[in-house]
Enzyme design. Structure first.
Site, short mmCIF file in Angstrom:
data_model
loop_
_atom_site.label_atom_id
_atom_site.label_comp_id
_atom_site.label_asym_id
_atom_site.label_seq_id
_atom_site.Cartn_x
_atom_site.Cartn_y
_atom_site.Cartn_z
N SER A 60 0.78 -1.25 0.00
CA SER A 60 0.00 0.00 0.00
C SER A 60 0.81 1.29 0.00
CB SER A 60 -0.96 0.01 1.19
OG SER A 60 -2.03 -0.87 0.95
N LYS A 63 0.12 3.82 -2.66
CA LYS A 63 -0.88 4.88 -2.58
C LYS A 63 -0.28 6.28 -2.45
CE LYS A 63 -4.17 1.54 -0.83
NZ LYS A 63 -4.53 0.74 0.33
N SER A 115 -5.71 3.68 4.41
CA SER A 115 -5.27 2.78 3.34
C SER A 115 -6.44 2.14 2.60
CB SER A 115 -4.34 1.69 3.90
OG SER A 115 -3.49 1.20 2.89
N LYS A 225 3.33 6.53 4.99
CA LYS A 225 2.31 5.58 4.52
C LYS A 225 2.73 4.16 4.86
CE LYS A 225 -1.42 4.21 2.60
NZ LYS A 225 -1.38 3.05 3.56
#
Length: 381
Positions: A60, A63, A115, A225
């Site tokens: 993720s 992203k 997320s 992140k």
């Protein structure tokens, strides 16, 4: 026996020498990640690396790119209609409902803090026209940034394609680029966000950031992140700032990622500081009568260095040779007439344009500059 004693003594001596190498050896051995990197934000200097150029699954942290493209689209206030495809996306979710209308900005917060894979697809469809169109934009942006060992196949990082990968170094480049955007910095560093409730419900959606470094584990963390899939394992990109030093840390396939990042940051903050060479002091040293008092550096020169490296810094100034027509008509002088270049160990590490100003400026006062050697002015015709 004497032979064995000498061998043991030599091994002990070697171990003692290794122990004297500051921090780097211990940090390398202590990082759990298969790939890791620590980068200074302004310069891009790599302060620590472990297998940082190997292609791996990234989960993720993908992203970050999705958020960048959403922000740069200029559509953050658009209302996005959530599709069935978005709602059916597997994995982590912000529980969007098919047909609901939600601002793109809210989707980006849900993407970065919680997320949301459903948010990623909704963003991709709105910004790129389709998920496939958005993936094209992702790879185009990656090429622009210089992410040479990266390929994106989706906007969320799920393990649904083989051609979705990056490296620790490339992800640090992406985060370096993203952090230049003030809205991205604000979103990345948000601990709690409230978005409007879905249709038919009261109150608000409340999203708390999954980045534990930001929410409590590390006081100097400014954003980042998280990521995880069964094939990528734990991935993490974070940023941290202390005493004017801004760092980026990336780990891929890291069972102990929170502590990996803290250890790298502590190493970086304890061993490096930002050397600053004042732009005013640079132009104040220029004695060419045509340029004297008329130049301005676009910015100060800066670079992260250790205390030992500080004495190895130097600055060269390169100026265009004044032309006869410039002396007759100063309005014909170009805006940029040269550059100042900062060197470390004879390698150029930073530079800034030197700008001509028609109104004569007073030279700057003494500054941090006095710590460095100034190697004169060269005129290039």
């Amino acid at each position: 026996m004497d032979k064995w004693k000498r061998l043991i003594a030599l091994m002990a001596l070697a171990a003692g020498i290794i122990a004297l190498i500051p921090g780097r050896m211990d940090a390398m051995n202590g990082v759990s990640a298969k790939s890791a990197i620590l980068m200074e934000q302004h310069s891009g200097r790599v302060l620590f690396a472990k297998d940082a150029y190997t292609k791996r699954r990234i989960a993720s942290i993908t992203k970050i790119m999705t958020a960048v493209l959403a922000i740069e689209s200029g559509k953050m206030d658009d209302l996005v209609t959530v599709s069935a495809r978005a709602v059916r996306t597997e994995g982590s979710s912000i529980y969007l409902r098919q047909g609901e209308k939600i601002k793109l900005r809210d989707l980006v917060y849900g993407l970065m803090l919680r997320s949301g894979n459903d948010a990623a697809v909704a963003i991709a469809e709105h910004v790129g026209g389709s998920v496939e169109g958005f993936v094209f934009l992702m790879n185009k942006k990656a090429a622009e940034i210089g992410m040479r060992d990266t390929e994106f196949a989706n906007p969320h990082g799920l393990d649904d394609a083989e051609n979705h990968y990056s490296t620790a170094y490339d992800m640090a480049l992406l985060m370096q680029y993203a952090m230049k955007n003030s809205e991205f910095r604000r979103i990345s560093g948000t601990k709690v966000y409230r978005a409007p409730a879905p249709p038919g419900e009261e109150g608000a959606r409340v999203w708390r950031n999954k980045n534990k470094l930001l929410t409590g584990l590390y006081e100097y963390c400014t954003g980042g992140k998280t990521g995880y899939t069964k094939r990528a394992h734990r991935t993490l990109v974070t940023t941290a700032s202390k005493d004017g030093v801004n760092l980026i840390a990336v780990t891929l396939d890291a069972p102990d990622d929170w502590n990996d990042h803290i250890a790298m940051y502590e190493y970086g903050f304890s061993h490096y500081h930002i050397a600053n060479v004042s732009g005013k002091r640079i132009v104040g040293k220029i004695t060419d009568p045509f340029y004297e008092g008329r130049l301005r550096a676009a910015r100060d020169l800066q670079y992260p260095v250790t205390s030992e490296e500080e004495n190895e810094l130097r600055v060269n100034v390169y100026l265009l040779k004044p032309r006869a027509e410039w002396k007759e008509d100063p309005d014909r002088v170009p805006a940029a007439v040269g550059k100042a270049v900062l060197y470390l160990h004879d390698k150029a590490v930073d530079e800034t344009p030197l700008l001509y100003e028609h109104k004569k400026e007073k030279s700057g006062e003494n500054s941090f500059w006095d710590l460095f050697s100034f190697l004169g002015v060269r005129s290039d015709g």
